[in-house]
Design an enzyme around this catalytic site. Structure first.
Site, PDB file in Angstrom:
ATOM      1  N   LYS A 172       0.842  -1.205   0.000  1.00 32.63           N
ATOM      2  CA  LYS A 172       0.000   0.000   0.000  1.00 32.63           C
ATOM      3  C   LYS A 172       0.872   1.248   0.000  1.00 32.63           C
ATOM      4  CE  LYS A 172      -3.831  -2.405   2.265  1.00 32.63           C
ATOM      5  NZ  LYS A 172      -4.581  -2.702   3.495  1.00 32.63           N
TER       6      LYS A 172
ATOM      7  N   GLN B  93      -4.855  -1.563   9.681  1.00 36.81           N
ATOM      8  CA  GLN B  93      -4.674  -2.893   9.071  1.00 36.81           C
ATOM      9  C   GLN B  93      -5.211  -3.960  10.028  1.00 36.81           C
ATOM     10  OE1 GLN B  93      -3.616  -3.336   5.910  1.00 36.81           O
ATOM     11  NE2 GLN B  93      -3.926  -5.527   6.079  1.00 36.81           N
TER      12      GLN B  93
ATOM     13  N   ASP C 255     -11.267   2.728   4.041  1.00 39.27           N
ATOM     14  CA  ASP C 255     -11.495   1.281   4.003  1.00 39.27           C
ATOM     15  C   ASP C 255     -12.993   0.948   3.962  1.00 39.27           C
ATOM     16  OD1 ASP C 255      -9.564  -0.676   3.807  1.00 39.27           O
ATOM     17  OD2 ASP C 255      -8.941  -0.539   5.909  1.00 39.27           O
TER      18      ASP C 255
HETATM   19  N1  GUN Z   1      -6.941  -7.021   6.319  1.00 34.52           N
HETATM   20  C1  GUN Z   1      -7.252  -7.795   5.261  1.00 34.52           C
HETATM   21  N2  GUN Z   1      -7.795  -7.057   4.276  1.00 34.52           N
HETATM   22  C2  GUN Z   1      -7.817  -5.788   4.720  1.00 34.52           C
HETATM   23  C3  GUN Z   1      -8.261  -4.556   4.142  1.00 34.52           C
HETATM   24  O1  GUN Z   1      -8.762  -4.469   3.028  1.00 34.52           O
HETATM   25  N3  GUN Z   1      -8.110  -3.471   4.928  1.00 34.52           N
HETATM   26  C4  GUN Z   1      -7.579  -3.535   6.169  1.00 34.52           C
HETATM   27  N4  GUN Z   1      -7.500  -2.422   6.864  1.00 34.52           N
HETATM   28  N5  GUN Z   1      -7.172  -4.645   6.726  1.00 34.52           N
HETATM   29  C5  GUN Z   1      -7.286  -5.759   5.998  1.00 34.52           C
END
Ligand code: GUN
Length: 279
Positions: free
Chosen positions: A51, A95, A118
């Protein structure tokens, strides 16, 4: 059978986003994303690095708040408050998963819904369920974008979503329903999974189980979207679908890697640029 190439589409989207980012720069705005990473889960670390790299390439300023797994909930909440109040940060992402002693719901609810790139805050979840605009979780949003790029309209299709998580399955179900598909959603307690997948025009699976979807579970001509990311004992990345045997039956299928994964990141960048444009 045609491959749904998420890598190629995400590259095109990223070029467009870079232009939007530069247009914001001209107005004196640099889009900003804050990421909270707690603990040392290997997969989470990899995702956060990806990211961060994608933000760099798109002209988005990113800051990673790395914390040990022993950090208190109060401390994380304090950091979120600080980010919420920072005018240079447009998006915040925690995350997941978080360590067991942290209440994930409390953390997500602390995020300013206007910075919730998100789309996990109940405010944005509620808007999605109601068919209103708002931030939509990146993975299911990426799936919708991939379908659209290949002129696949979910309207009237029988869709089967396998996996009912808050991150993937439930928002996927709502997006498909909003697009007028007939949606069947399956999960760990589903009695006979094959009975559901076999009649679907569109099968979308995001569970995290190698070879969950086998050739006998999919009808001829189905569209199959594989959201799973699993590592085999040989260290190879594979999805939840037995690609080799399922692909020949499909009209369209996503590869893993190179399908939904890159789209997830592209949608995070898009949501962040959108937040910056609303600044
Ligand atoms: N953990 C697994 N997929 C995601 C996601 O799309 N966003 C976040 N914040 N954590 C995750």
């Amino acid at each position: 059978m045609q491959l749904l190439d998420g890598k190629a589409l995400s590259d095109t989207i990223k070029i467009e986003l870079k232009k939007e980012s530069m247009a914001l720069n001209e107005k004196g705005i640099t889009p900003g994303l804050a990421v909270i990473l707690v603990g040392d889960d290997a997969a989470s670390q990899t995702y956060v690095k990806m990211k961060e790299k994608a933000c760099d390439a798109t002209g988005i300023y990113s800051i990673i708040h790395k914390m040990p797994s022993t950090i208190s909930q109060t401390k994380i909440l304090e950091i979120i408050q600080m980010i919420n109040q920072n005018p240079n940060i447009d998006g915040v992402l925690v995350q997941l998963p978080l360590p067991k002693h942290i209440d994930t719901t409390k953390i997500i609810e602390a995020i300013d819904p206007k910075k919730d790139v998100d789309g996990f805050h109940p405010f944005n979840v509620g808007r999605l369920v109601s068919g209103l605009d708002g931030y939509v979780p990146c993975t299911p949003l990426g799936v919708m974008r991939l379908l659209k790029a290949y002129n696949i309209d979910p309207k009237g299709l029988d869709a089967c979503v396998v996996g009912a998580s808050n991150i993937v399955g439930k928002p996927m179900m709502n997006l498909l329903l909003n697009a007028f598909a007939t949606v069947d959603i399956c999960h760990i307690y589903t009695k006979n999974l094959k009975e559901h997948t076999k009649k679907a025009d569109l099968v979308i699976v995001g569970v995290g189980k190698i070879n969950l979807i086998t050739e006998d579970m999919v009808k001829e001509g189905a569209i199959v979207i594989d959201i799973g990311i699993n590592k085999t004992s040989e260290g190879k990345i594979v999805g939840d679908v037995d690609f080799e045997h399922v692909a020949p039956k499909c009209s369209y299928i996503t590869p893993v890697p190179g399908g939904v994964g890159p789209m997830t990141i592209a949608m995070l960048l898009e949501n962040t640029i959108l937040a910056a444009q609303k600044r």
